[in-house]
Design a protein around this motif. Structure first.
Motif, short mmCIF file in Angstrom:
data_model
loop_
_atom_site.label_atom_id
_atom_site.label_comp_id
_atom_site.label_asym_id
_atom_site.label_seq_id
_atom_site.Cartn_x
_atom_site.Cartn_y
_atom_site.Cartn_z
N SER A 126 2.60 9.10 26.74
CA SER A 126 1.83 7.97 26.28
C SER A 126 2.99 6.77 26.00
N SER A 127 4.25 7.10 26.17
CA SER A 127 5.25 6.01 25.95
C SER A 127 5.46 5.37 27.26
N ASN A 128 5.85 4.16 27.17
CA ASN A 128 6.30 3.56 28.44
C ASN A 128 7.67 3.93 28.97
N ASP A 129 8.35 4.34 27.94
CA ASP A 129 9.80 4.96 28.56
C ASP A 129 9.74 6.01 29.45
N CYS A 130 8.54 6.74 29.71
CA CYS A 130 8.34 7.87 30.50
C CYS A 130 7.27 7.64 31.27
N SER A 131 6.21 7.01 31.17
CA SER A 131 4.98 6.80 31.92
C SER A 131 4.67 5.37 31.97
N ARG A 132 4.94 4.59 33.06
CA ARG A 132 4.52 3.09 33.11
C ARG A 132 3.33 2.64 32.46
N LYS A 133 2.21 3.51 32.94
CA LYS A 133 0.73 3.37 32.85
C LYS A 133 0.44 4.12 31.48
N GLY A 134 1.10 5.06 30.87
CA GLY A 134 0.86 5.73 29.87
C GLY A 134 -0.17 6.72 29.85
N SER A 135 -0.26 7.12 31.36
CA SER A 135 -1.16 8.09 31.75
C SER A 135 -0.63 9.49 32.06
N LYS A 136 -1.25 10.62 31.73
CA LYS A 136 -0.77 11.70 32.06
C LYS A 136 -0.65 11.96 33.62
N ASP A 137 -1.48 11.38 34.37
CA ASP A 137 -1.57 11.30 35.96
C ASP A 137 -0.57 10.63 36.66
N MET A 138 0.02 9.71 36.00
CA MET A 138 1.01 8.89 36.63
C MET A 138 2.27 9.72 37.16
N PRO A 139 2.46 9.39 38.54
CA PRO A 139 3.50 10.31 39.26
C PRO A 139 4.82 9.76 38.73
N VAL A 140 5.50 10.67 38.39
CA VAL A 140 6.96 10.26 38.02
C VAL A 140 8.00 11.09 38.78
N ARG A 141 9.35 10.84 39.01
CA ARG A 141 10.21 11.46 39.74
C ARG A 141 11.56 11.54 39.20
N PHE A 142 12.14 12.79 39.42
CA PHE A 142 13.47 12.89 38.42
C PHE A 142 14.55 13.21 39.58
N LYS A 143 15.82 13.11 39.00
CA LYS A 143 17.10 13.59 39.89
C LYS A 143 17.49 14.70 38.81
#
Length: 128
Positions: free
Chosen positions: A59-76
């Motif tokens: 829900s934080s824009n620091d983690c998910s641009r759209k605040g959505s649990k389905d938003m794809p995010v990538r890590f190193k």
């Protein structure tokens, strides 16, 4: 629910620590809001030790641009042992912001497992 990076050996119904002194470094590289794409704002953790985890709410824009649990995010994600003296491979896994990544095994037999927000193990081809 939140993005979670965990250094726990995952077995359904049972959690045990990794069997050596392996530590993770995890930094989010895609999926956060543009203003959060700085070393001070983005999800970034060093020395994640066995038996511990680090989280960031989707829900934080620091983690998910759209605040959505389905938003794809990538890590190193990289791992070390011997207090950072020995480094392993680097991985770039993608998960949904409501999902999580679990590191399993040992330094010599290291594996990342990705789960969605409903705790289902993702196949290697899902979200890639």
């Amino acid at each position: 629910m939140s993005i979670r990076i965990s250094m726990t050996f995952f077995v359904p119904g049972k959690a045990t620590n990794m069997s050596d002194d392996t530590e993770l470094f995890a930094v989010q590289i895609i999926g956060q809001a543009r203003y959060a794409n700085t070393s001070r704002r983005r999800f970034q953790h060093r020395n994640i030790k066995p038996g511990t985890s680090e989280c960031c709410p989707y829900s934080s824009n620091d983690c998910s641009r759209k605040g959505s649990k389905d938003m794809p995010v990538r890590f190193k994600i990289s791992y070390t042992k011997d207090e950072g003296k020995t480094s392993g491979d680097i991985s770039y896994p993608i998960i949904a912001a409501g999902g999580y990544i679990v590191a399993t095994g040992t330094f010599d037999n290291f594996e990342l497992k990705r789960f969605n927000a409903d705790h289902h193990l993702l196949a290697k081809t899902d979200l890639t």
